[in-house]
Scaffold this motif. Structure first.
Motif, PDB file in Angstrom:
ATOM      1  N   ALA A 159       0.822  -1.217   0.000  1.00  0.00           N
ATOM      2  CA  ALA A 159       0.000   0.000   0.000  1.00  0.00           C
ATOM      3  C   ALA A 159       0.860   1.273   0.000  1.00  0.00           C
ATOM      4  CB  ALA A 159      -0.932  -0.004   1.198  1.00  0.00           C
ATOM      5  N   ARG A 160       2.006   1.236   0.693  1.00  0.00           N
ATOM      6  CA  ARG A 160       2.850   2.443   0.740  1.00  0.00           C
ATOM      7  C   ARG A 160       3.340   2.814  -0.663  1.00  0.00           C
ATOM      8  NH1 ARG A 160       8.833   2.487   3.500  1.00  0.00           N
ATOM      9  NH2 ARG A 160       8.903   0.533   2.328  1.00  0.00           N
ATOM     10  N   GLU A 161       3.866   1.827  -1.375  1.00  0.00           N
ATOM     11  CA  GLU A 161       4.416   2.093  -2.712  1.00  0.00           C
ATOM     12  C   GLU A 161       3.300   2.479  -3.687  1.00  0.00           C
ATOM     13  OE1 GLU A 161       5.140  -0.579  -0.825  1.00  0.00           O
ATOM     14  OE2 GLU A 161       7.193  -0.015  -0.283  1.00  0.00           O
ATOM     15  N   ILE A 162       2.135   1.806  -3.581  1.00  0.00           N
ATOM     16  CA  ILE A 162       0.999   2.141  -4.438  1.00  0.00           C
ATOM     17  C   ILE A 162       0.598   3.603  -4.189  1.00  0.00           C
ATOM     18  CG2 ILE A 162      -1.480   1.674  -4.856  1.00  0.00           C
ATOM     19  CD1 ILE A 162       0.220  -0.505  -6.105  1.00  0.00           C
ATOM     20  N   GLY A 163       0.649   4.028  -2.923  1.00  0.00           N
ATOM     21  CA  GLY A 163       0.305   5.415  -2.574  1.00  0.00           C
ATOM     22  C   GLY A 163       1.222   6.413  -3.273  1.00  0.00           C
ATOM     23  N   TYR A 164       2.527   6.168  -3.189  1.00  0.00           N
ATOM     24  CA  TYR A 164       3.478   7.097  -3.825  1.00  0.00           C
ATOM     25  C   TYR A 164       3.312   7.100  -5.349  1.00  0.00           C
ATOM     26  CZ  TYR A 164       5.833   7.364   0.730  1.00  0.00           C
ATOM     27  OH  TYR A 164       6.124   7.559   2.050  1.00  0.00           O
ATOM     28  N   MET A 165       3.046   5.925  -5.909  1.00  0.00           N
ATOM     29  CA  MET A 165       2.886   5.880  -7.378  1.00  0.00           C
ATOM     30  C   MET A 165       1.593   6.576  -7.793  1.00  0.00           C
ATOM     31  SD  MET A 165       4.434   2.270  -8.708  1.00  0.00           S
ATOM     32  CE  MET A 165       4.101   1.100  -7.433  1.00  0.00           C
ATOM     33  N   PHE A 166       0.534   6.373  -7.019  1.00  0.00           N
ATOM     34  CA  PHE A 166      -0.751   7.011  -7.339  1.00  0.00           C
ATOM     35  C   PHE A 166      -0.617   8.535  -7.279  1.00  0.00           C
ATOM     36  CE2 PHE A 166      -4.930   8.755  -6.349  1.00  0.00           C
ATOM     37  CZ  PHE A 166      -5.721   8.143  -7.315  1.00  0.00           C
ATOM     38  N   GLY A 167       0.073   9.013  -6.222  1.00  0.00           N
ATOM     39  CA  GLY A 167       0.255  10.463  -6.075  1.00  0.00           C
ATOM     40  C   GLY A 167       0.928  11.049  -7.306  1.00  0.00           C
ATOM     41  N   MET A 168       1.950  10.374  -7.808  1.00  0.00           N
ATOM     42  CA  MET A 168       2.684  10.885  -8.967  1.00  0.00           C
ATOM     43  C   MET A 168       1.828  10.810 -10.225  1.00  0.00           C
ATOM     44  SD  MET A 168       5.526  12.297  -9.457  1.00  0.00           S
ATOM     45  CE  MET A 168       6.668  12.779 -10.722  1.00  0.00           C
ATOM     46  N   TYR A 169       1.077   9.731 -10.375  1.00  0.00           N
ATOM     47  CA  TYR A 169       0.185   9.594 -11.546  1.00  0.00           C
ATOM     48  C   TYR A 169      -0.811  10.752 -11.576  1.00  0.00           C
ATOM     49  CZ  TYR A 169      -3.396   7.780 -14.690  1.00  0.00           C
ATOM     50  OH  TYR A 169      -4.297   7.630 -15.723  1.00  0.00           O
ATOM     51  N   LYS A 170      -1.390  11.030 -10.414  1.00  0.00           N
ATOM     52  CA  LYS A 170      -2.398  12.100 -10.302  1.00  0.00           C
ATOM     53  C   LYS A 170      -1.782  13.454 -10.655  1.00  0.00           C
ATOM     54  CE  LYS A 170      -3.812  12.760  -6.078  1.00  0.00           C
ATOM     55  NZ  LYS A 170      -3.369  14.079  -5.612  1.00  0.00           N
ATOM     56  N   LYS A 171      -0.558  13.680 -10.155  1.00  0.00           N
ATOM     57  CA  LYS A 171       0.091  14.969 -10.430  1.00  0.00           C
ATOM     58  C   LYS A 171       0.380  15.140 -11.925  1.00  0.00           C
ATOM     59  CE  LYS A 171       3.925  17.884  -9.046  1.00  0.00           C
ATOM     60  NZ  LYS A 171       3.260  19.074  -8.533  1.00  0.00           N
ATOM     61  N   LEU A 172       0.856  14.059 -12.543  1.00  0.00           N
ATOM     62  CA  LEU A 172       1.250  14.150 -13.955  1.00  0.00           C
ATOM     63  C   LEU A 172       0.057  14.236 -14.895  1.00  0.00           C
ATOM     64  CD1 LEU A 172       4.154  11.536 -13.931  1.00  0.00           C
ATOM     65  CD2 LEU A 172       4.386  14.001 -14.268  1.00  0.00           C
ATOM     66  N   THR A 173      -1.053  13.591 -14.534  1.00  0.00           N
ATOM     67  CA  THR A 173      -2.183  13.521 -15.471  1.00  0.00           C
ATOM     68  C   THR A 173      -3.325  14.457 -15.090  1.00  0.00           C
ATOM     69  OG1 THR A 173      -3.232  11.768 -14.184  1.00  0.00           O
ATOM     70  CG2 THR A 173      -1.756  11.072 -15.973  1.00  0.00           C
ATOM     71  N   ASN A 174      -3.305  14.946 -13.859  1.00  0.00           N
ATOM     72  CA  ASN A 174      -4.409  15.748 -13.339  1.00  0.00           C
ATOM     73  C   ASN A 174      -5.716  14.954 -13.335  1.00  0.00           C
ATOM     74  OD1 ASN A 174      -5.355  18.097 -12.172  1.00  0.00           O
ATOM     75  ND2 ASN A 174      -6.013  18.974 -14.122  1.00  0.00           N
ATOM     76  N   ARG A 175      -5.619  13.659 -13.111  1.00  0.00           N
ATOM     77  CA  ARG A 175      -6.817  12.813 -13.089  1.00  0.00           C
ATOM     78  C   ARG A 175      -6.828  11.965 -11.831  1.00  0.00           C
ATOM     79  NH1 ARG A 175      -9.098  12.357 -18.363  1.00  0.00           N
ATOM     80  NH2 ARG A 175     -10.272  10.541 -17.703  1.00  0.00           N
TER      81      ARG A 175
END
Ligand code: NDP
Length: 439
Positions: A159-175
Motif C-alpha cells: 500500500a505504501r508504494e501504491i500510494g506514492y505511485m498514485f500520487g505521482m500519476y495524479k500529479k502528472l495527469t491531473n486525473r
C-alpha cells in the motif's frame, strides 16, 4: 521455439501451459487455424525504461523498469508490479504470461499484464522509496489508465508504494481515477484486498479438500514467505481452525510448533518492517533456521511434517526433493499462493501422486479478482463492506475450483488441476481472440 536467451522462467511457464493444451488443440482445430498459440505467446506490447533517482547520500541511482501488456482479449491489462533485485525482462514475461490465464479463470473482464523493477527496497529509507516510486511512475504513467492497464502490488510493492505511485500519476495527469489497485482504504482502496490472495489460496485448498471428504480443521500446515500472501494465508488458516506452524523469508525460516503467532508476525513484518530473526526474541520456543543450515538442495519449510503446504514466497522455491519430503511426511494438499513456486519436476510428482494440488494461476487468483472488485467500486464510486467483498471472493474461488476441476474431468484427468486450469484459462482467452479478429 527458443529464439531468445535469458527467458528461463518464461520458457518454463510457457512449456507447462503448451503441454497441457495438447488434448484441446487435438479436439478443436480452430486454435491452430487462427494461430492462437503463436499469437498468445507474443506480448501485445513490452515497455522497458530507465529510472533515475537520487538516494539519501545525494548519489544518482539508475534502475531498469518494465511493463508487459501481454493480452487484452478479456479486458484492460491487469497485473502487479514487483520491486526486487532478481527482476529482469524474462521474470516479468513469465509473470505476465501466467497472469493471462489466471485472470481468465476469475471469470472477470481483465486482460493480462505485469511490471516491475530491479530496484531493491530493502534497507531504503521512506524518502528513498518515495523518490523511486515517483521516478518509476514518471515514465509508466503514459502507458496506463483505468480502461487500459491497471497495475497492482506484488513482491516489494504494498500500500505504501501504491500510494506514492498514485500520487505521482495524479500529479502528472491531473486525473483522480482507479488506475492502480491495492490503494489505501482512505482514498479508493477496497476492504479485503490486502487479505485476498492469502485468503483465496486457503479457500482453494478448502474446496479441493472438500471434494475428497477432507478438511483443514486441526491440521498442521506449512507456509513459506512472510509477506502479504503468507500473512493472510496464516490468518485464514486460523479462521478455519488449522494450525500454521512455519513462515520464512529469504534468509531463513521459523518453525513454531504451537502455531505461528500471527499478531507478532504482523508487528514484525507490517509495522516494524524487520527481519524474521526478531520473531524468536518474543517466542523463545520457536526454532529459527538460517538458510545456510537448510539441508543441501532443499527448502527447510518443506521438511516439516504437515497435512497441507502453502508456498507463498517466490518462483521455484519448492523443488523435486522438497516435493518428495512433503509426500514422505504425509502432506496431501499443496495450494500455491506464490506464482510458479514449484519446479516442473515437483509439479509432475504432485500430479502423479494425485494429491490435492492447486497451481498458482488458479489458487492465488483471489488477489487479482479482488483487484477487479476494487476497479468496479472505483468506477461506480461506491464502497462495499468487508463481508460483501469476502463473500464475493469465496464465491469466485469456489467457481475457479469448479471450473478447473470440471475441465480436468472433461479431458480425462479429474485430479490434474494444472491441466484443468491451463485449458480453462486458455479456452476463454482464445475464444475471445478469435471473435475479435486478427488485431
Ligand atoms: P511480499 O513482498 O509481501 O513478500 C514476499 C515474501 O517472499 C517475503 O517473505 C520475502 O522474503 C520472500 N521472498 C521473496 N523473494 C524470495 C527469494 N528469492 N527467496 C526466498 N524468499 C523470498 O510479496 P507477496 O506476498 O505479495 O508475494 C509473494 C508471492 O505471491 C509472489 O510469488 C507473488 O507474485 C505472488 N502473488 C502475490 C499476490 C498479491 O496480491 N500480493 C497475488 C498473486 C500472487 P524477504 O523479505 O527476505 O525478501
Amino acid at each position: 521455439k527458443r529464439s531468445s536467451p535469458s527467458q528461463t522462467e518464461f520458457y518454463q511457464a510457457a512449456e507447462e501451459v503448451l503441454e497441457s493444451l495438447r488434448p484441446l488443440i487435438e479436439k478443436d482445430s480452430r486454435y491452430l487455424k487462427h494461430k492462437i498459440i503463436e499469437r498468445i505467446v507474443e506480448p501485445e506490447r513490452q515497455i522497458m525504461f530507465r529510472i533515475n533517482w537520487v538516494d539519501d547520500n545525494g548519489e544518482i541511482q539508475v534502475n531498469k523498469g518494465f511493463r508487459i501488456e501481454f493480452n487484452s482479449a478479456l479486458g484492460p491489462y491487469k497485473g502487479g508490479i514487483r520491486f526486487h533485485p532478481s527482476v529482469n525482462a524474462g521474470v516479468i514475461k513469465f509473470l505476465g504470461f501466467e497472469q493471462i490465464f489466471k485472470n481468465a479463470l476469475t471469470g472477470l473482464q481483465i486482460g493480462g499484464g505485469k511490471g516491475g523493477s530491479d530496484f531493491d527496497p530493502k534497507g531504503k529509507s521512506d524518502n528513498e522509496i518515495m523518490r523511486f516510486c515517483q521516478a518509476f511512475m514518471s515514465e509508466l504513467y503514459r502507458h496506463i489508465g483505468p480502461n487500459t492497464d491497471v497495475p497492482a502490488g506484488d513482491i516489494g510493492v504494498g500500500a505504501r508504494e501504491i500510494g506514492y505511485m498514485f500520487g505521482m500519476y495524479k500529479k502528472l495527469t491531473n486525473r483522480y481515477e482507479g488506475v492502480l489497485t491495492g490503494k489505501s482504504l482512505l482514498w479508493g482502496g477496497s476492504l479485503g484486498r490486502t487479505q485476498a490472495t492469502g485468503y483465496g489460496a486457503v479457500y482453494f485448498a478448502k474446496y479441493m479438500l472438500e471434494a475428497r471428504g477432507e478438511s483443514l480443521e486441526n491440521k498442521r500446515c506449512v507456509v513459506s514467505g512472510s509477506g502479504n500472501v503468507a500473512i493472510y494465508t496464516i490468518e485464514k488458516l486460523y479462521h478455519l481452525n488449522a494450525i500454521p506452524v512455519t513462515c520464512s523469508d529469504s534468509k531463513g525460516m521459523i518453525y513454531d510448533e504451537e502455531g505461528i503467532d500471527l499478531e507478532l508476525l504482523k508487528q514484525i513484518k507490517e509495522v516494524k518492517r524487520e527481519r524474521l530473526t526478531q520473531y524468536k526474541k518474543y517466542r523463545p520456543n520457536a526454532v529459527y533456521t538460517p538458510i545456510e543450515e537448510y539441508e543441501e538442495g532443499t527448502n527447510a519449510v518443506y521438511n516439516i511434517p504437515c497435512f497441507a503446504a502453502f508456498p507463498s514466497a517466490t518462483q521455484n522455491e519448492l523443488n523435486l526433493q522438497d516435493a518428495k519430503n512433503l509426500l514422505a511426511n504425509g502432506c496431501i494438499c499443496v495450494s500455491e499462493g506464490a506464482n510458479m513456486p514449484s519446479t516442473p519436476q515437483a509439479v509432475d510428482l504432485f500430479i502423479e501422486s494425485k494429491i490435492a494440488y492447486g497451481p498458482g494461476k488458479a489458487a492465488n487468483a483471489g488477489g487479482v479478482a479482488t483487484s477487479q472488485l476494487e476497479m468496479a467500486q472505483n468506477a461506480s464510486m461506491t464502497n462495499w463492506s468487508f463481508e460483501e467483498v469476502e463473500t464475493k471472493l469465496e464465491e469466485i474461488m469456489k467457481n475457479i475450483y469448479e471450473t478447473t476441476s470440471q475441465t480436468a474431468t472433461e479431458f480425462g484427468e479429474p485430479t490434474n488441476l494444472v491441466l484443468g486450469a491451463n485449458i480453462a484459462g486458455f479456452r476463454r482467452v482464445a475464444d475471445a481472440m478469435i471473435e475479435q479478429g486478427l488485431v
